[in-house]
Motif scaffolding. Sequence first.
Motif, PDB file in Angstrom:
ATOM      1  N   ALA A 133      11.944  13.062 -12.970  1.00  0.00           N
ATOM      2  CA  ALA A 133      11.193  12.398 -11.895  1.00  0.00           C
ATOM      3  C   ALA A 133       9.825  11.977 -12.431  1.00  0.00           C
ATOM      4  N   VAL A 134       9.372  10.793 -12.038  1.00  0.00           N
ATOM      5  CA  VAL A 134       8.063  10.266 -12.469  1.00  0.00           C
ATOM      6  C   VAL A 134       7.205  10.061 -11.217  1.00  0.00           C
ATOM      7  N   PRO A 135       6.117  10.821 -11.064  1.00  0.00           N
ATOM      8  CA  PRO A 135       5.325  10.773  -9.820  1.00  0.00           C
ATOM      9  C   PRO A 135       4.762   9.394  -9.484  1.00  0.00           C
ATOM     10  N   TYR A 136       4.486   8.591 -10.510  1.00  0.00           N
ATOM     11  CA  TYR A 136       3.846   7.282 -10.291  1.00  0.00           C
ATOM     12  C   TYR A 136       4.833   6.134 -10.495  1.00  0.00           C
ATOM     13  N   PHE A 137       6.135   6.415 -10.349  1.00  0.00           N
ATOM     14  CA  PHE A 137       7.153   5.406 -10.654  1.00  0.00           C
ATOM     15  C   PHE A 137       7.029   4.163  -9.772  1.00  0.00           C
ATOM     16  N   ASN A 138       6.632   4.342  -8.510  1.00  0.00           N
ATOM     17  CA  ASN A 138       6.501   3.176  -7.614  1.00  0.00           C
ATOM     18  C   ASN A 138       5.469   2.188  -8.142  1.00  0.00           C
ATOM     19  N   ASP A 139       4.382   2.696  -8.760  1.00  0.00           N
ATOM     20  CA  ASP A 139       3.383   1.799  -9.340  1.00  0.00           C
ATOM     21  C   ASP A 139       3.967   0.995 -10.490  1.00  0.00           C
ATOM     22  N   LEU A 140       4.809   1.630 -11.301  1.00  0.00           N
ATOM     23  CA  LEU A 140       5.444   0.914 -12.414  1.00  0.00           C
ATOM     24  C   LEU A 140       6.382  -0.169 -11.879  1.00  0.00           C
TER      25      LEU A 140
END
Length: 497
Positions: A133-140
């Motif tokens: 899981a990547v906490p900032y994935f939505n920003d990417l």
Amino acid sequence: MADEPATVDPNKDTDTNSASVIFQTMEGLYTYSKNHKIIAGVATKVVTPTNHGKTYTFTLKKNAKWANGQRVTAQDFVTSLQRMADPKTKAQYASILSAFKNYNAIQHSKLSPSKLGITALSQTKLRIQLTKAVPYFNDLLASKYYPLNTAAVKKYGSKYGTSAATAVANGPYKLVGWTSSNSTWHYVKNPDYWNAKAVKIKKIKVAVTKDESTAANLFRAGKVQETTVSGEYVRANGNEKQLQTHLLGRMNLLYFNHKKKVTDSENLRQAVSYVINRNQLTSQVLQDGSKAALSAIPRGDQTNPKTGGDMATETGNLLQHNVAKAKAYWQKYLQETGKTSATISILTDDSDDDKKIGTYLQSVMEKNFKGLTVKTTALPHAQHVARDFSGDFEINLIGWSTNWLDASDYLDLAAKDNSVNFTHWNDATYNKILTSAENKTGQARYDGLVKANKYLMSVKGYVPLYQPSEAKLISNKVGGLTYSLINDAQYQYAYWK
């Protein structure tokens, strides 16, 4: 704009000027609202991942189109990210795909790029599979994982994005008239953009003006409605009503080349860091609202889940100014090298601010370090970036802008395998601390990143200088231009008052 873009290929951009053009002309699965909140872009909605945050499934808008009228399909996202992961593409920032399934094996040529964790389930259905899981994935998803027009990539190959004619936009504007070597071009409203009816300004002229006093004069003459200006302008025109300043999600820092004998030294890094008075640098040299760096992490970048506090300010100042310590480290450096003198070069951009910083560094280092001669070289931005990647520098003043608010982006700059670790610094202890932190979640992850930041600053893997502020002149005839730590204003929300 302050300089020309190096490319408009979203797989290959690493500099802020290229990112600025791409930001106005491309759209990912997500985008940003006028208030800089993440909203659906090409996707129909912002989705909740499944499989413990590791699987994302998107449905694409049926009316999302390229500027050539073709539909934006799930395959266009697959084409783009597989191409970026492919080592043959030489995407210098491919590491932003590191959490994708099979990324590492693809990068080391053990698996085909077709095995990357992204699949077109149909024309409008897309699945992404991650290894963690990547906490900032939505920003990417909003700022880095853009689609590419599959037919155009097949047609232009490695030349894709080297000019306006070899790129296809899917955002609110298409790029017109950029040849790769000229300094003016246009953003023209894309009539096929799914939300074209909301885009008010039909044509925007962009001009590169490297001299900011010229830019200010063009603004005063009414020929330019938005431009960035320097600290010099801010100092002289602090009461100007059309002047706005805001901190950037960016850190300007010094890299030391560990493949060069003259700079492969912790003693040298410590000496240089301690000799710099960062408050003097920001308040007297820059005078534009920039803030002295406290550590590797800029203010506003990451919030403590437990306290709600800011990581940079909670961690405190890890970059003290201490001339006595600086001189002691310099003596250790001379003993270590067995010399009584040294000549060291500093590489900077040819912008006003970078040249001033180069002069300041030269002055304080030569004044306090007996036997040292400092040479400064200021290059146009694209040439400077090329030297970054070729390793042709000793000490290098670079700036790093993040696309997401998470400390890992700055800490990764010193990680062993990061493609933008131009220093080639490799510290096993640091890599272990950082990897451990990035494999955790919540408060444990936050605490691990703080630990990595403290260790990095204790050994000065690189030397942060300041968090820049950006000063903009914005015409009172234009509305809708708003800025955040990580984003330019989006012209799709601008309007003539």
